[in-house]
Design an enzyme around this catalytic site. Structure first.
Site, PDB file in Angstrom:
ATOM      1  N   ARG A   1       1.024  -1.161   0.246  1.00 14.84           N
ATOM      2  CA  ARG A   1       0.112   0.028   0.049  1.00 14.84           C
ATOM      3  C   ARG A   1       0.947   1.162  -0.094  1.00 14.84           C
ATOM      4  NH1 ARG A   1      -3.618  -2.260  -1.519  1.00 14.84           N
ATOM      5  NH2 ARG A   1      -5.696  -2.289  -0.936  1.00 14.84           N
TER       6      ARG A   1
ATOM      7  N   GLU B   1      -3.079   8.081  -5.423  1.00 11.38           N
ATOM      8  CA  GLU B   1      -3.302   7.213  -6.705  1.00 11.38           C
ATOM      9  C   GLU B   1      -4.345   8.126  -7.562  1.00 11.38           C
ATOM     10  OE1 GLU B   1      -3.543   3.094  -5.796  1.00 11.38           O
ATOM     11  OE2 GLU B   1      -1.961   2.749  -4.734  1.00 11.38           O
TER      12      GLU B   1
ATOM     13  N   HIS C   1      -0.931   0.353  -9.614  1.00 12.10           N
ATOM     14  CA  HIS C   1      -1.663  -0.562  -8.899  1.00 12.10           C
ATOM     15  C   HIS C   1      -2.217  -1.984  -9.668  1.00 12.10           C
ATOM     16  CE1 HIS C   1      -3.994  -0.705  -4.686  1.00 12.10           C
ATOM     17  NE2 HIS C   1      -3.838  -1.707  -4.945  1.00 12.10           N
TER      18      HIS C   1
ATOM     19  N   ALA D   1      -2.944  -6.884  -8.093  1.00  8.84           N
ATOM     20  CA  ALA D   1      -4.009  -8.114  -8.136  1.00  8.84           C
ATOM     21  C   ALA D   1      -4.793  -8.382  -9.525  1.00  8.84           C
ATOM     22  CB  ALA D   1      -5.069  -7.616  -7.103  1.00  8.84           C
TER      23      ALA D   1
HETATM   24  P1  NAD Z   1      -2.205 -10.956   5.371  1.00  4.52           P
HETATM   25  O1  NAD Z   1      -3.118 -10.494   6.324  1.00  4.52           O
HETATM   26  O2  NAD Z   1      -2.334 -12.251   5.044  1.00  4.52           O
HETATM   27  O3  NAD Z   1      -0.760 -10.578   6.107  1.00  4.52           O
HETATM   28  C1  NAD Z   1      -0.298  -9.603   6.458  1.00  4.52           C
HETATM   29  C2  NAD Z   1       1.037  -9.757   7.538  1.00  4.52           C
HETATM   30  O4  NAD Z   1       1.590  -8.620   7.992  1.00  4.52           O
HETATM   31  C3  NAD Z   1       0.399 -10.464   8.736  1.00  4.52           C
HETATM   32  O5  NAD Z   1       1.240 -11.604   8.685  1.00  4.52           O
HETATM   33  C4  NAD Z   1       0.880  -9.425   9.920  1.00  4.52           C
HETATM   34  O6  NAD Z   1       1.117 -10.251  10.970  1.00  4.52           O
HETATM   35  C5  NAD Z   1       1.720  -8.653   9.095  1.00  4.52           C
HETATM   36  N1  NAD Z   1       1.766  -7.398   9.820  1.00  4.52           N
HETATM   37  C6  NAD Z   1       0.995  -6.679   9.970  1.00  4.52           C
HETATM   38  N2  NAD Z   1       1.532  -5.441  10.784  1.00  4.52           N
HETATM   39  C7  NAD Z   1       2.853  -5.502  10.723  1.00  4.52           C
HETATM   40  C8  NAD Z   1       4.049  -4.736  11.029  1.00  4.52           C
HETATM   41  N3  NAD Z   1       3.810  -3.534  11.684  1.00  4.52           N
HETATM   42  N4  NAD Z   1       5.265  -5.248  10.893  1.00  4.52           N
HETATM   43  C9  NAD Z   1       5.549  -6.513  10.466  1.00  4.52           C
HETATM   44  N5  NAD Z   1       4.498  -7.159   9.832  1.00  4.52           N
HETATM   45  C10 NAD Z   1       3.412  -6.888  10.184  1.00  4.52           C
HETATM   46  O7  NAD Z   1      -2.329  -9.970   4.082  1.00  4.52           O
HETATM   47  P2  NAD Z   1      -1.832 -10.161   2.736  1.00  4.52           P
HETATM   48  O8  NAD Z   1      -2.839 -11.015   1.798  1.00  4.52           O
HETATM   49  O9  NAD Z   1      -0.499 -10.965   2.589  1.00  4.52           O
HETATM   50  O10 NAD Z   1      -1.834  -8.636   1.963  1.00  4.52           O
HETATM   51  C11 NAD Z   1      -1.097  -7.699   2.483  1.00  4.52           C
HETATM   52  C12 NAD Z   1      -1.432  -6.423   2.098  1.00  4.52           C
HETATM   53  O11 NAD Z   1      -1.012  -6.345   0.739  1.00  4.52           O
HETATM   54  C13 NAD Z   1      -2.959  -6.063   1.972  1.00  4.52           C
HETATM   55  O12 NAD Z   1      -3.153  -5.345   3.418  1.00  4.52           O
HETATM   56  C14 NAD Z   1      -3.091  -5.026   0.927  1.00  4.52           C
HETATM   57  O13 NAD Z   1      -3.020  -3.758   1.236  1.00  4.52           O
HETATM   58  C15 NAD Z   1      -1.796  -5.388  -0.014  1.00  4.52           C
HETATM   59  N6  NAD Z   1      -2.348  -5.906  -1.104  1.00  4.52           N
HETATM   60  C16 NAD Z   1      -1.893  -5.167  -2.523  1.00  4.52           C
HETATM   61  C17 NAD Z   1      -2.238  -5.720  -3.679  1.00  4.52           C
HETATM   62  C18 NAD Z   1      -1.774  -4.616  -4.833  1.00  4.52           C
HETATM   63  O14 NAD Z   1      -2.744  -4.991  -5.924  1.00  4.52           O
HETATM   64  N7  NAD Z   1      -0.834  -4.009  -4.837  1.00  4.52           N
HETATM   65  C19 NAD Z   1      -3.111  -6.788  -3.772  1.00  4.52           C
HETATM   66  C20 NAD Z   1      -3.178  -7.580  -2.692  1.00  4.52           C
HETATM   67  C21 NAD Z   1      -2.979  -7.093  -1.324  1.00  4.52           C
HETATM   68  C1  MLT Z   2      -6.224  -5.499  -2.547  1.00  6.34           C
HETATM   69  O1  MLT Z   2      -5.721  -4.969  -1.518  1.00  6.34           O
HETATM   70  O2  MLT Z   2      -6.841  -6.505  -2.569  1.00  6.34           O
HETATM   71  C2  MLT Z   2      -5.488  -4.932  -4.016  1.00  6.34           C
HETATM   72  O3  MLT Z   2      -5.320  -3.500  -3.755  1.00  6.34           O
HETATM   73  C3  MLT Z   2      -6.284  -5.234  -5.151  1.00  6.34           C
HETATM   74  C4  MLT Z   2      -7.278  -4.073  -5.619  1.00  6.34           C
HETATM   75  O4  MLT Z   2      -8.288  -4.058  -5.159  1.00  6.34           O
HETATM   76  O5  MLT Z   2      -6.724  -3.714  -6.601  1.00  6.34           O
END
Ligand code: NAD
Ligand code: MLT
Length: 530
Positions: A235, A264, A282, A285
């Site tokens: 993020r 964004e 972005h 996903a």
């Molecule tokens: P998840 O909940 O499975 O994992 C997140 C991990 O972060 C957990 O293990 C948690 O313990 C850890 N965490 C929380 N706070 C922390 C800190 N301060 N320091 C270190 N670790 C910490 O989530 P996920 O499915 O792996 O997704 C992670 C993030 O990725 C989502 O929250 C989302 O914002 C982002 N994401 C972005 C995209 C994209 O399109 N770029 C797609 C999917 C997810």
């Molecule tokens: C997510 O957190 O799942 C991603 O940012 C994906 C998105 O909605 O584009």
């Protein structure tokens, strides 16, 4: 315009074919992908569900314009675009699709890491511009390099597996991961400040929260190994963009690959324009597979909640697995009725509610789910439908009602028992209930008496002296009003000579009848609970 069917407004771009589970359940879909915040506020009013990706911001103002809203479905993982506390306060369930795009996001991270190591986008652009810059784009190998993964959740782990497959050494920082789990994954854990000193690539996979905002700041970058390359596919806001740019310009950080930005789109960003930075809009996903998967999953979750009340993948309320839900349902009914009775039979100013699960139920029913049911019964008497499983605990907390729940292994007379104790302004009240068979609800203890009362319909509770004629008097007064007694239970205390009678009635007696009952010598109080 919405009809009288439940209606779901889709505010961001979701594959319409994947919304079939909602249509199949009879939910009307208003496809408003790309709708402006102002227009959404105008249209959300009659809708029970809102489906979003990360573009739509769900604010307290929007929720205030959404009185019919019951559920927000986030087709993806991160829920930082939704004000969870405001949604909870409004009794709105927020659901996401955890892991639904983990592979897509992990593969994009690996794609960015290899592209960053070999300057692939810069080299491609240069060739397209007619140049042949072979020297300029000499890269670095990943094999043997160290990757630091911050956030070892679903995506972080997928990235780590793949990086190990590419023969990288992987270190990680995640306060919720134990050393044993990390070892099984072939990863070593480090505190963040130590991790950055050892790694060549840093990749972030944590949610954006107050704790992670600017987790990567000027101080952390300054202490990092020179030549570090930074990846952010999590993020915008987790990395301090100004500090990153400064560190790149100073030649300390060698480059960055960014999929997400503080704002964004990142209009006019000097960071995005920097030659050592590669970026994507972005896209983490954005694969056909992930988008189909999350849209289908969120549509079916939202549909099941609207039509059956099943809660899956909620981030602000505990949901039950459907098989467990069926088994737990009669106990949930009992818990709610005990909560209702507790509030009807105790005095004002309830400030403490204790639930004890005794015997088999203690190991088979989730404590939190039953506590919520007790609270809903207790609070619904005053607050009506405003209290639901999502906001019951918050509602109680805001009113200064403390909660506790406990489990006891066995009871001498019952296989399973639920005990509810409330403390109120004038004292305390203890109730206990159980199930006879699988579905027959019974209250078996109240005010210190053993009883066998059915908690349904109009109930007349009467505390009296254990003396001849009292029960007869009850029967006569009710008969004079033409009211039939469907069931009666009497609890007696031979030591005190007191008794408690609980009657199930076919209709509610008038105030006059209740006054006639109370005026009888030997009857201490009567209370009608419906
Ligand atoms: P998840 O909940 O499975 O994992 C997140 C991990 O972060 C957990 O293990 C948690 O313990 C850890 N965490 C929380 N706070 C922390 C800190 N301060 N320091 C270190 N670790 C910490 O989530 P996920 O499915 O792996 O997704 C992670 C993030 O990725 C989502 O929250 C989302 O914002 C982002 N994401 C972005 C995209 C994209 O399109 N770029 C797609 C999917 C997810
Ligand atoms: C997510 O957190 O799942 C991603 O940012 C994906 C998105 O909605 O584009």
């Amino acid at each position: 315009m919405p009809t009288d069917r439940p209606c779901a407004l889709v505010a961001d771009s979701l594959d319409p074919d994947q919304l079939k589970p909602l249509r199949d359940l009879g939910v009307e879909i208003l496809d408003r992908a790309g709708i402006s915040a102002e227009q959404l506020a105008l249209e959300i009013g009659p809708c029970q569900a809102l489906l979003v990706r990360s573009r739509t911001k769900v604010t307290p103002d929007l929720l205030a314009r959404a009185p019919a809203l019951r559920v927000i479905g986030r087709a993806g993982t991160g829920v930082d675009n939704i004000d969870i506390e405001a949604a909870t306060r409004s009794g709105v369930v927020v659901m996401n699709v955890p892991g639904g795009n983990a592979v897509a996001a992990a593969e994009h991270t690996i794609a960015l890491m290899t592209a960053l190591a070999r300057s692939v986008p810069q080299a491609a652009a240069s060739l397209r511009a007619g140049r042949w810059d072979r020297k300029l784009y000499q890269g670095t190998e990943l094999t043997g390099k160290t990757l630091g993964v911050v956030g070892l959740g679903r995506i972080g782990r997928e990235v780590a597996y793949r990086a190990r497959g590419m023969r990288m050494r992987v270190l990680a920082y995640d306060p919720l991961t134990t050393a044993e789990v990390a070892e099984d994954l072939g990863i070593e854990l480090r505190p963040l400040d130590e991790l950055v000193k050892e790694i060549d690539f840093l990749t972030l996979h944590v949610p954006l929260s107050d704790a992670t905002r600017h987790l990567v700041d000027a101080g952390l970058l300054a202490s990092a190994k020179p030549g570090l390359r930074v990846l952010n596919v999590a993020r915008g806001g987790i990395v301090d963009e100004a500090a990153l740019l400064e560190s790149i310009e100073a030649g300390h950080v060698a480059g960055a690959a960014l999929d997400v930005f503080e704002s964004e789109p990142p209009e006019g960003s000097a960071l995005v324009a920097h030659p050592a930075v590669i970026s994507t809009p972005h896209l983490g996903a954005s694969t056909a597979e992930a988008q189909a998967g999350v849209a289908h999953a969120v549509a079916s979750q939202v549909g099941r909640y609207l039509t059956e009340g099943v809660i899956e993948n909620a981030v602000n309320v505990v949901g039950l697995d459907p098989a467990l839900r069926e088994q737990v349902q009669p106990w949930a009914d009992l818990a709610r009725r005990l909560g209702w009775l507790a509030s009807a039979l105790s005095g004002d100013g309830i400030h403490q509610v204790d639930l004890t699960m005794v015997g088999e139920i203690a190991s088979s029913c989730p404590q939190e789910a039953l506590t919520t049911e007790v609270l809903m019964g207790l609070l619904n008497r005053f607050a009506g439908d405003r209290v639901n499983p999502v906001n019951a605990a918050l509602f109680a907390e805001e009113r200064g009602i403390r909660l506790s729940s406990a489990q006891r292994p066995a009871h001498k007379s019952f296989q399973s028992l639920l005990r509810v104790q409330v403390q109120h302004g004038d004292g305390s009240l203890n109730l206990a209930g159980t199930l006879f068979g699988t579905h027959n609800l019974r209250v078996v203890r109240a005010f210190g008496f053993n009883i066998d009362a059915i908690p349904e319909g109009p109930m007349l509770w009467c505390a009296n002296r254990d003396a001849p004629g009292i029960i007869g008097h009850l029967g006569t007064v009710l008969a004079d009003e033409g009211i039939n007694i469907a069931n009666m239970s009497v609890g007696r205390n031979s030591e005190t000579g007191e008794a408690l009678a609980v009657l199930n009635l076919d209709a509610e007696p008038s105030d006059t009848a209740l006054a006639a009952l109370t005026s009888c010598d030997g009857i201490h109080w009567v209370r009608l609970v419906t």
